[in-house]
Design a protein around this motif. Sequence first.
Motif, short mmCIF file in Angstrom:
data_model
loop_
_atom_site.label_atom_id
_atom_site.label_comp_id
_atom_site.label_asym_id
_atom_site.label_seq_id
_atom_site.Cartn_x
_atom_site.Cartn_y
_atom_site.Cartn_z
N GLY A 110 -40.83 -11.46 0.61
CA GLY A 110 -40.17 -10.53 -0.30
C GLY A 110 -38.98 -9.81 0.28
N ASP A 111 -38.69 -10.00 1.57
CA ASP A 111 -37.57 -9.30 2.21
C ASP A 111 -36.24 -9.66 1.55
N THR A 112 -35.33 -8.71 1.59
CA THR A 112 -33.96 -8.96 1.16
C THR A 112 -33.16 -9.46 2.35
N VAL A 113 -32.53 -10.62 2.17
CA VAL A 113 -31.76 -11.26 3.23
C VAL A 113 -30.30 -11.35 2.78
N ALA A 114 -29.38 -10.91 3.63
CA ALA A 114 -27.95 -11.00 3.34
C ALA A 114 -27.31 -11.96 4.34
N VAL A 115 -26.35 -12.75 3.85
CA VAL A 115 -25.64 -13.71 4.70
C VAL A 115 -24.15 -13.40 4.61
N VAL A 116 -23.55 -13.03 5.74
CA VAL A 116 -22.14 -12.69 5.80
C VAL A 116 -21.35 -13.92 6.26
N GLY A 117 -20.63 -14.53 5.31
CA GLY A 117 -19.90 -15.76 5.58
C GLY A 117 -20.57 -16.92 4.88
N GLY B 64 -36.94 -12.74 -0.55
CA GLY B 64 -36.93 -12.45 -1.98
C GLY B 64 -35.50 -12.52 -2.47
N LYS B 65 -34.82 -11.38 -2.48
CA LYS B 65 -33.40 -11.38 -2.82
C LYS B 65 -32.61 -12.01 -1.67
N VAL B 66 -31.65 -12.85 -2.03
CA VAL B 66 -30.74 -13.45 -1.04
C VAL B 66 -29.32 -13.13 -1.49
N VAL B 67 -28.58 -12.41 -0.66
CA VAL B 67 -27.26 -11.90 -1.00
C VAL B 67 -26.21 -12.58 -0.13
N ALA B 68 -25.25 -13.24 -0.75
CA ALA B 68 -24.16 -13.88 0.00
C ALA B 68 -22.92 -13.01 -0.06
N LEU B 69 -22.24 -12.85 1.08
CA LEU B 69 -20.99 -12.09 1.16
C LEU B 69 -19.88 -12.97 1.69
N ASP B 70 -18.74 -12.95 1.04
CA ASP B 70 -17.59 -13.74 1.47
C ASP B 70 -16.36 -13.23 0.75
N PHE B 71 -15.18 -13.48 1.34
CA PHE B 71 -13.92 -13.12 0.70
C PHE B 71 -13.51 -14.14 -0.37
N SER B 72 -14.15 -15.31 -0.39
CA SER B 72 -13.79 -16.38 -1.32
C SER B 72 -14.75 -16.41 -2.50
N ARG C 141 -31.63 0.53 -0.99
CA ARG C 141 -31.81 0.17 0.42
C ARG C 141 -30.77 -0.86 0.86
N LEU C 142 -30.63 -0.96 2.18
CA LEU C 142 -29.83 -2.04 2.76
C LEU C 142 -30.72 -3.27 2.93
N ALA C 143 -30.20 -4.32 3.53
CA ALA C 143 -30.96 -5.57 3.65
C ALA C 143 -31.92 -5.52 4.84
N ASP C 144 -33.05 -6.18 4.69
CA ASP C 144 -34.03 -6.24 5.78
C ASP C 144 -33.54 -7.15 6.91
N THR C 145 -32.88 -8.23 6.54
CA THR C 145 -32.30 -9.15 7.52
C THR C 145 -30.87 -9.45 7.10
N VAL C 146 -29.95 -9.36 8.05
CA VAL C 146 -28.55 -9.74 7.80
C VAL C 146 -28.18 -10.82 8.82
N ILE C 147 -27.64 -11.92 8.32
CA ILE C 147 -27.21 -13.04 9.16
C ILE C 147 -25.70 -13.12 9.06
#
Length: 350
Positions: free
Chosen positions: A164-171, A189-197, A231-237
């Motif tokens: 159930g953790d929220t995971v964010a991926v930068v790039g 659980g939630k998977v959040v992608a971050l990118d400029f594109s 909240r912020l993400a539990d794991t950020v990659i």
Amino acid sequence: MTKTMKAAVYHALDDIRLEERPVPGIGPGEVLLKTLACGLCGGETMAWYKKSEPKVLGHEPIGEVVEIGAGVTDFAVGDRLFVNHHVGRVNSHLSRRGHFTRDPFYSRMKLDPGGVCEYYRVTAQHLAMDAHKLPDTISTEAAVTIEPWSCVLSGLKQCNIQPGDTVAVVGAGFMGQGFVHLAPLFGAGKVVALDFSDWRLDRAREFGATHTINPRSENAVEAMRALNNGRLADTVIVIAPVASAWDQAMSLVEVGGCLHLGAPLPPDTDWVRDGNAAYFDQITVTSRYSSDHTDTYSYIRLLEAGRIDADRAISHRFAIEDSAEAFRLLVEAEKSLKIVVYPHGLPETA
């Protein structure tokens, strides 16, 4: 067998040449593979990472056995194989502690001469440690993802993701898409992608991202809190290999969470954080270089089980004669994911 072959040779980022090279000879315990396809890796665009030039491009090949050396019994002519380009050993301090990829032996073991060529040699150690006959249910194109996305799987093992953790991926390039796609297999659980594109963010949605953030058009921290109950993400990659991206990634980690460094910064690049926060935030920082034989074995089983949509990741296909254009597209890194080169000609379906 012909005595010479075509090979795409790196001389500089803007100087990729198609050259004639000798077909490698094999010895006892070795095999010669005909290259069916080879992926290009973003790491090959990092000039600082090159140990010497010129160098045959590619370390993500899939091959067919065309010759076997004396004593080889587990493989036969006609077998379609994945063989990891680096392989470890068992009898060393680092390997015994599970750090196969950081044992200097690992990086010294290489496919001869590389992947973007017509044929390559595989040593007995490669065959013993990390070689796999591929079932017909795994396409050659999907198999091209085994090496790079096994590195993704290896990284996710370090993140201690809880159900159930929220995971964010930068790039959200090819490797970032892999983290997005595989994170749910580890309980995300939630998977959040971050990118400029926005193009890459759209692809991330296709690979399973539940949310996307473009830090160029919105405040990433505020957007993360808005979609994650404050909240912020539990794991950020973080995949983007620049210090500003690492800073952005750290700002997105919740107290007690994990920051995973998915790609290195260039040598001699400082990355500094507040020492007081480093103590009280209890954020674990992890990293993982490459993948070992346990990771590739796990990835192949997941691929065979249909848990990974690897074919979708192939965005461009090139003949070996067009390797310079393939590499230019890789360096450009805009609307592309996995770029595949076919040394013996493009498949009819391409």
